[in-house]
Design an enzyme around this catalytic site. Sequence first.
Site, short mmCIF file in Angstrom:
data_model
loop_
_atom_site.label_atom_id
_atom_site.label_comp_id
_atom_site.label_asym_id
_atom_site.label_seq_id
_atom_site.Cartn_x
_atom_site.Cartn_y
_atom_site.Cartn_z
N ALA A 1 0.94 -1.08 -0.13
CA ALA A 1 0.12 -0.12 0.07
C ALA A 1 0.82 1.20 0.00
O ALA A 1 1.74 1.25 0.82
CB ALA A 1 -0.97 0.18 1.24
N GLN B 1 -4.57 -7.41 -5.99
CA GLN B 1 -4.93 -8.02 -4.60
C GLN B 1 -6.07 -7.12 -3.95
O GLN B 1 -6.11 -5.87 -4.01
CB GLN B 1 -3.68 -7.75 -3.50
CG GLN B 1 -4.14 -8.48 -2.33
CD GLN B 1 -2.91 -7.98 -1.28
OE1 GLN B 1 -2.96 -6.76 -0.45
NE2 GLN B 1 -2.05 -8.97 -0.96
N CYS C 1 -2.92 -8.69 6.27
CA CYS C 1 -2.54 -7.19 6.71
C CYS C 1 -2.85 -6.94 8.37
O CYS C 1 -4.15 -7.15 8.90
CB CYS C 1 -3.16 -6.20 6.11
SG CYS C 1 -2.65 -4.48 6.27
#
Length: 211
Positions: A83, A135, A165
Amino acid sequence: ESEPRAETLADAGEECQQEPSRFSNPYYGRGTAGPAAPPNIIMRITVALAREGGFRRHCAMLTDALNIGSLRVANRAFLAPLAGVSDAPFRRLCARMGAGLTFTEMLPSNAVINMSPRTMRTIQRYPDEPCVGVQVTGPTPEEIAAAIRALEPLDFDAVDINMGCPMRKIVARGCGSAMLLDPERVTRTVALAREATTRPLSVKIRLGYRR
């Protein structure tokens, strides 16, 4: 310079186990699902590999082709879906430097379903990107499957589901590693995702919610 350096791979692993605080990463701090990550151990293991003569062997392994379902990847050097990092310019740079497979940034399922302008920019693929995966993560199996179906008309080679995550804002929404608190949900998510796409499907996962 004052820190001792691992001489072998075994030393590097033992050093990380004995003094984990020295390898702490402020990015994975309070409020995440798991313990601190060890960023410096990568450098130490690389040095240890070089000292043991194993670096060349491991580099040779990275050049081997890999099959992910029906997808043939030229080598085993992948760009992870990071990210804020894995945007198109960085993906293209990594592909140019030899990465066999690159991934988009992690995409929230609701943003994919709504196809917001920001999401469309994030997933835009360029001609010089030979192999790209996308993703996604989401709060429910149904929403993740809907997002994957929404991606079907677009030009991607593989789909990955994020179940790993540990960031607080992701976990608070029931996404990422929060999914591991319910094994049945994990099973249903994979099953519905498999029905939603014929593309190669993978999952980013952890040993457990706190591991």
